[in-house]
Design an enzyme around this catalytic site. Structure first.
Site, PDB file in Angstrom:
ATOM      1  N   ASP A  49      54.779  32.921  35.824  1.00 42.55           N
ATOM      2  CA  ASP A  49      54.897  32.273  37.131  1.00 42.55           C
ATOM      3  C   ASP A  49      54.726  33.256  38.276  1.00 42.55           C
ATOM      4  OD1 ASP A  49      55.768  29.977  38.863  1.00 42.55           O
ATOM      5  OD2 ASP A  49      57.444  31.338  39.264  1.00 42.55           O
ATOM      6  N   GLU A  94      49.689  32.423  36.543  1.00 39.90           N
ATOM      7  CA  GLU A  94      49.592  31.572  37.727  1.00 39.90           C
ATOM      8  C   GLU A  94      49.394  32.524  38.908  1.00 39.90           C
ATOM      9  OE1 GLU A  94      51.857  28.814  40.924  1.00 39.90           O
ATOM     10  OE2 GLU A  94      52.825  30.457  39.877  1.00 39.90           O
TER      11      GLU A  94
END
Length: 648
Positions: A312, A365
């Site tokens: 993330d 990401e």
């Protein structure tokens, strides 16, 4: 095992440290084998890192919450350890620490394998033994997860996918068969779980992690989670985990100022505080912190058999000025805004993971144009296997939200992704972030009347599945969820009883089936030779997309044709790679999906009439707000083994 061995790297490890350089200290990436609480017969061994503590002990349910002193290992490592008789699996505990300035406080164990159910914050002694039944999946994982294979990911928040009738969340075990059955029915190859490491604030969706080595107790025990992964594997479905190594919350019971000083975070808030998320940033310059995080990544892959990690907020790690105004950040040693320590950490992380588990996926990401995110470390990249294509997502959704009439002036939005589609190994994400914070559902963001909204959603999915790149769809999208997602309520499963929603579900299932079955649609997801634009003779070419997808030698060719307006195109001439019969494999306007039933009776005949450089062409009907997929081989001749026919 001594602390000196642990810190020097002298302990034997199956995990190589990757790119070693002369000035770099040796690392040990299996910290979970030593750190934390380890049951040992009639007691438990405890080891914790707290270099600036004056005194430290462990208090728990096994000793009436009285402090049992641990001993400092006098080698400068900052480790404390000891064995507590009577501490057994299931017992709760915390470390009682006297900080550098004399104050006393309790802390949860950073390496705890289980945590108390929130709002409790204690750690729990736990044994992670489990009898796995996924040998077949694990032995074939490398082949199944090859970059040349289809990869269609179903992103799930476990607490709101399905719930009990009274609103209570389901146990990992309860979810296992239901989720596996749903993914098999819909044709998804993988499930991606939003973060399940323990987190005190449920509304953070798991992105504010405190118990890095403990699956949240909200859904059951560690073994319950293992059953979930095991069950999905036995149904042939891979499982990815959303992993947060970019920041952590300032909750006092956890990592923040762990020994009374900034241990895991930076002391200077210009480096150590995240203004956007009001959280703390890891100090990647400390090898103990890097070891903590890299060990954690390996822990989930080894102990829980996850098939990859989606990392993330990588952009927030890479840039020192991320979400900061001028004067709120400190440049690197060369005066730039790149976080060189974070870059090195990510390279070490990916090198260690792929050395230990070459058949898993590390997925970034990363929302900027940082070069080489999915390039190997030895070629100067960050070393990820894949990267979310946030540019494609933003451009596509911006285009799809525009009224149909205005799309003719914004063709670059929908076409621009082809310019950089092969710069990285991309995943095309329609994730949870696109259906929260007032954005509405994907269906609700489509313009027009009800029929047009559903047709537009089917067109969006058809374009996505035909476009180069692996696929990711957030739960609820597969049947046209009406409401914006909220973590405190289940999906609107009753919508499956409505024809238009059921039609979307059938469309997604058939897209997945075609994507998996036809190599042209997945073999070259990451290679430019598998994609080319095709010419169309139409008055508004900005709203009609046509492109070819190619697999390996001998594979059938596939052609995608997309109509982004409600106006049907009769007699549209399409340039094609060769003459002959092209079969209508998929048609999103079929009545079966909720469409108007317009099409080409299952096939198109191309002749040798050239068009704008294409050697052949065909005249066909392109339905309104639709996607057609044509193949140059009879679908009935290639489908065998009882696989359902893909309807056109």
């Amino acid at each position: 095992m001594t602390s000196a061995q642990l810190q020097s790297g002298a302990v034997s490890s199956t995990v190589p440290t990757g790119d070693r350089r002369a000035a770099r200290p040796s690392h040990h990436f299996r910290q979970y084998d030593v750190m934390g609480a380890h049951p040992d017969g009639s007691g438990t061994r405890f080891t914790v890192w707290a270099p600036n503590a004056r005194s430290l002990g462990v208090a728990g349910s096994f000793n009436g919450w009285h402090c049992e002193p641990l001993q400092r290992i006098e080698d400068g490592s900052g480790l404390w350890h000891g064995r507590v008789e009577g501490a057994r699996p299931g017992d709760y505990y915390k470390y009682r620490i006297q900080g550098a300035h004399g104050q006393w406080f309790d802390k949860a164990d950073p390496y705890a394998f289980r945590c108390e159910h929130p709002p409790g914050t204690a750690s729990q002694v736990w044994d992670l033994s489990h009898s796995w039944g996924d040998r077949e999946w694990m032995s074939q994982r490398g082949q199944r997860q090859s970059h040349r294979e289809a990869m269609s990911i179903y992103e799930v928040h476990l607490g709101s996918w399905q719930r009990e009738e009274d609103g209570r969340v389901l146990n990992y075990r309860d979810l296992a068969v239901r989720l596996a059955s749903h993914c098999r029915t819909m044709g998804f190859t993988h499930v991606e779980l939003m973060p399940i490491a323990e987190h005190p604030f449920y509304g953070s969706w798991g992105y504010q992690t405190t118990g890095y080595y403990a699956p949240t107790a909200r859904y059951g025990t560690p073994q319950d989670l293992m059953v979930l992964v095991d069950t999905l594997h036995q149904h042939g479905i891979g499982v990815l985990l959303d992993w947060v190594g970019s920041h952590f919350p300032s909750d006092w019971h956890a990592l923040a100022r762990f020994d009374g000083t900034e241990l895991y975070e930076h002391a200077d808030p210009r480096l150590g505080f995240h203004p956007q998320w009001q959280s703390l940033i890891f100090n990647y310059g400390r090898y103990e912190v890097r070891d903590f995080l890299i060990s954690n990544a390996l822990f989930w892959l080894e102990k829980y058999h996850f098939d990859g990690l989606r990392v993330d907020a990588v952009a927030s790690m890479l840039y020192l000025d991320f979400a900061r105004e001028p004067g709120e950040w400190i440049p690197n040693q060369f005066g730039g805004n790149q976080n060189l320590e974070a870059v090195r950490f990510l390279q070490d992380l990916n090198s260690a993971v792929y050395a230990a588990f070459p058949d898993v996926h590390m997925i970034a990401e990363e929302s900027t144009a940082w070069a080489g995110v999915s390039r190997p470390v030895h070629h100067g990249g960050l070393g990820f296997g894949m990267k979310w294509n946030m540019g494609w997502m933003n451009d596509t959704l911006r285009y799809m939200q525009r009224p149909h009439f205005y799309r003719r002036w914004h063709g670059d939005d929908i076409r621009f992704s082809s310019v950089y589609a092969f710069n990285e190994n991309f995943v095309l994400p329609l994730s949870h972030d696109e259906v929260v914070y007032g954005k509405g559902s994907l269906l609700g963001r489509q313009p027009g009347d009800e029929w047009q909204r559903f047709a537009g959603l089917r067109a969006l999915y058809g374009y996505m599945w035909a476009h180069p790149g692996k696929k990711l769809l957030f739960m609820g999208g597969e049947f046209g969820q009406l409401q914006e997602w909220h973590h405190e309520r289940t999906l609107d499963w009753h919508l499956w009883a409505r024809p238009l929603h059921a039609g979307v579900a059938r469309w997604v299932a058939d897209l997945n089936a075609a994507y998996r079955r036809w190599p042209a649609l997945h073999v070259n997801d990451f290679h430019g030779e598998g994609f080319s634009w095709l010419p169309v003779d139409v008055a508004e070419p900005q709203t009609v997309l046509a492109f070819a997808r190619r697999g390996g030698p001998g594979d059938a060719l596939a052609v995608a044709l997309v109509n982004m307006t409600p106006e049907p195109r009769h007699g549209l001439r399409l340039g094609l790679p060769h003459a002959g019969t092209w079969h209508e494999l998929l048609n999103s306007d079929a009545v079966h999906y909720g469409g108007s039933g317009m099409g080409n009776l299952g096939r198109v005949e191309a002749d040798e009439t050239p068009l704008a450089g294409a050697p052949a062409s065909a005249s066909l009907t392109l339905p309104p707000l639709s996607v057609l997929v044509l193949v140059d081989r009879d679908p009935n001749a290639t489908i065998s083994g009882g696989v359902p026919h893909v309807r056109s």
